[in-house]
Write an enzyme that holds these catalytic residues in place. Structure first.
Site, PDB file in Angstrom:
ATOM      1  N   CYS A  78       0.835  -1.210   0.000  1.00  0.00           N
ATOM      2  CA  CYS A  78       0.000   0.000   0.000  1.00  0.00           C
ATOM      3  C   CYS A  78       0.868   1.259   0.000  1.00  0.00           C
ATOM      4  O   CYS A  78       1.564   1.540   0.975  1.00  0.00           O
ATOM      5  CB  CYS A  78      -0.913  -0.056   1.227  1.00  0.00           C
ATOM      6  SG  CYS A  78      -1.752   1.480   1.623  1.00  0.00           S
ATOM      7  N   CYS A  93       0.143   3.717   2.791  1.00  0.00           N
ATOM      8  CA  CYS A  93       0.627   3.142   4.056  1.00  0.00           C
ATOM      9  C   CYS A  93       2.121   3.419   4.221  1.00  0.00           C
ATOM     10  O   CYS A  93       2.576   3.790   5.301  1.00  0.00           O
ATOM     11  CB  CYS A  93       0.391   1.631   4.101  1.00  0.00           C
ATOM     12  SG  CYS A  93      -1.342   1.139   4.040  1.00  0.00           S
TER      13      CYS A  93
END
Length: 121
Positions: free
Chosen positions: A30, A33
């Site tokens: 991600c 993230c």
């Protein structure tokens, strides 16, 4: 204090303690993230009185399902074992610091009163 890796085995104990706990649900693939990770880590080093934990949603799929994580990163805040914040999306440093201050400033007696009132209905 550096962030802690949270798993199904230590999650309940970690959030159940008195005080403030910030949880970052994330995954290695991600991009947002990965962008949020250094901000979260920096905050964990600056606020040693708060527990900062990370849940790898790929490794801890049961835990992610239990908390209905559908978008990552998702940040959750627990205070004295009660979830007081849960929202997906990466935060900037200033936003995270505002959230930290907000968690510190919470009137937990009021929060408990609101929960009791909600549960009556």
């Amino acid at each position: 204090m550096a962030t802690q890796e949270l798993t199904e085995q230590n999650f309940a104990e970690t959030i159940g303690n008195d005080g403030i706990t910030f949880i970052d649900f994330w995954a290695a693939w991600c991009g947002p993230c990965r962008a949020f990770a250094p901000i979260f880590e920096k905050a964990s080093n600056e606020h040693s009185d708060i527990v900062f934990g990370k849940v790898d949603t790929e490794a801890e799929q049961q835990l992610a399902a239990e908390f209905r994580i559908t978008s990552i990163p998702t940040l959750m805040v627990f205070r004295d074992g009660i979830m007081v914040y849960a929202q997906p999306g990466a935060l900037g440093s200033e936003q995270l610091n505002q959230l930290i201050q907000g968690a510190r400033d919470l009137d937990m007696d009021d929060v408990l009163r609101q929960i009791a009132d909600r549960d009556k209905n």
